[in-house]
Design a protein around this motif. Structure first.
Motif: not given
Length: 459
Positions: A219-220, A222-223, A226, A228, A243
């Protein structure tokens, strides 16, 4: 040697793996109806394990839940697509429950299999419109409530644990509530199951929180941006941002935050067990219980495990297969919960840093849950009637395999005279390929003994 090594180190998982492969093949067999074939085919693509358990349900519940899952997966695809304009996304989420009544409805969004689902969503709509009205109403109502809830969090940060619970209610608790309504609507479960919305909500929250915890890295990363859902109220105690937990230099704080998140998830266990205890239909029970066991197993692996911040931590496929093959009643659920809670207990006792802020709470949660499951298992066993037929079966298997071993290895003496008089004319059968038969007799006796011990432990 990865998968082969797992099998060799856990030989008891081989047969469950073979059975799960068989079940997966069955799940991949598509209905003759082309629209249903698309629905079950895409279900296999987006969730293979879910496809296996749903295929074991009887109709019309099976088709209703398949469509329910795909409709909510479509809604989730809209929410997850960060390329969509925010105002457009909010509008689509709030009106999605109306779109599923519109023949020909499709959308261009999502990625990979989800993009194909949305491009052919008109097929899902067609199957939805063929369902009985009682199922359509449940699916549409839950979709409406979920879409409105999701829209609240499009630009809203999850700040508190209360926010976290609310978000998980919208995206998963409502699923549990909807499923309960479908179970009751088809008559497989009592109407009272429909009324237990609080318990059903906890079932969904436990699964969703497990996914949110396990999928941190995915998830962090993700493009284009993110999304969260770890609440600031928890992670803010351990770092300046979510992060920062990716940095190995912050691994201690990251693991402590992870432990806190898992401790929070465990508070849903008592309600989950209470919900499962009320289920009466075996297929519905398995459908509900298997994901819960997978969730507690995943949390046991993730607890105090820094690898969560490096990749995906998940149960061995063989262990997953054993869960699928040995989840038929509350006794099985208690045994699996005890097994995974004991793994957590061992970590709490010897692996977790003494200055971990959530350690004391976790110790209490695990001890309480373990005590509850152990006591419940004792009560469950006491309530089960002993099976004379099962006992006769087990002793017969042991007698036959033991006799074969006894005579092949000539423990009664050499020659046909060691056999009972009735069998002496057939002594030549035991003398041919003697070495092979000896090997077979050892394997057979060990397998039968292991099977009998396993079955006796359940009683």
């Amino acid at each position: 040697m990865g998968k082969l090594g797992e099998i060799l180190s856990h030989p008891d998982e081989l047969i469950p793996l073979l059975r799960m492969a068989r079940d997966a093949r069955k799940a991949s067999r598509l209905p003759a109806d082309p629209d249903l074939a698309f629905c079950y085919g895409i279900l296999n693509d987006v969730s293979r394990s879910f496809a296996i358990v749903i295929q074991q349900l009887p109709n019309p519940l099976r088709d209703a839940i398949c469509v329910f899952y795909l409709v909510l997966r479509g809604l989730d695809t809209v929410e997850d697509d960060m390329a969509l304009d925010v105002s457009f996304k909010v509008d689509q989420l709030r009106s999605f429950h109306e779109k599923i009544y519109n023949k020909g409805f499709t959308m261009s969004c999502g990625y990979n299999h989800y993009k194909r689902l949305m491009a052919k969503f008109n097929i899902v709509v067609d199957v939805f419109l063929k369902l009985e009205d009682v199922y359509q109403k449940v699916i549409a109502d839950i979709t409406r409530r979920m879409g409105c809830g999701m829209s609240e969090f499009i630009e809203k940060e999850v700040l508190t644990v209360q926010d976290y619970d609310l978000y998980c209610h919208y995206v998963a608790g409502l699923v549990g509530i909807g499923l309960s309504q479908l179970f009751a609507a088809c008559g497989l479960e009592s109407p009272s199951v429909r009324e237990e919305e609080g318990l059903a909500n906890h079932m969904g929250l436990f699964l969703q929180k497990t996914n949110i915890i396990r999928d941190y890295l995915e998830d962090i990363m993700e493009e284009p941006a993110p999304r969260m859902f770890w609440p600031r109220e928890i992670w803010g105690q351990y770092g300046t941002s979510l992060e920062c937990f990716k940095d190995p230099a912050n691994r201690k704080q990251a693991v402590q935050c992870l432990n806190h998140m898992i401790t929070d998830a465990l508070r849903h266990l008592p309600s989950c067990l209470q919900y499962m205890r009320q289920l009466r239909n075996l297929l519905v029970f398995r459908f509900c219980a298997i994901p819960q066991i997978m969730a507690i197993g995943t949390l046991a692996l993730c607890y105090n495990n820094g690898k969560v911040f490096e990749g995906v931590v998940k149960m061995r496929r063989g262990q997953t297969a054993k869960v699928f093959q040995t989840c038929n009643d509350m006794g099985d659920v208690y045994r699996w919960f005890i097994y995974f809670l004991e793994i957590m207990e061992a970590k709490v006792r010897s692996a977790v840093s003494a200055d971990d802020p959530s350690l004391a709470t976790m110790r209490t949660e695990v001890a309480t849950s373990l005590g509850h499951c152990r006591a419940a298992l004792v009560q469950w066993r006491a309530a089960q009637p002993g099976s004379a037929l099962a006992l006769i079966r087990d002793w017969t298997l042991l007698a036959v395999s033991g006799s074969y071993f006894y005579y092949v290895w000539r423990l009664g003496g050499p020659g046909p005279e060691s056999l009972p008089e009735l069998l002496r004319p057939y002594a030549w059968v035991l003398e041919e390929h003697e070495e092979v038969q000896r090997a077979v007799s050892v394997v057979l006796l060990v397998l039968v003994f292991a099977l009998v011990v396993s079955e006796r432990r359940k009683v």
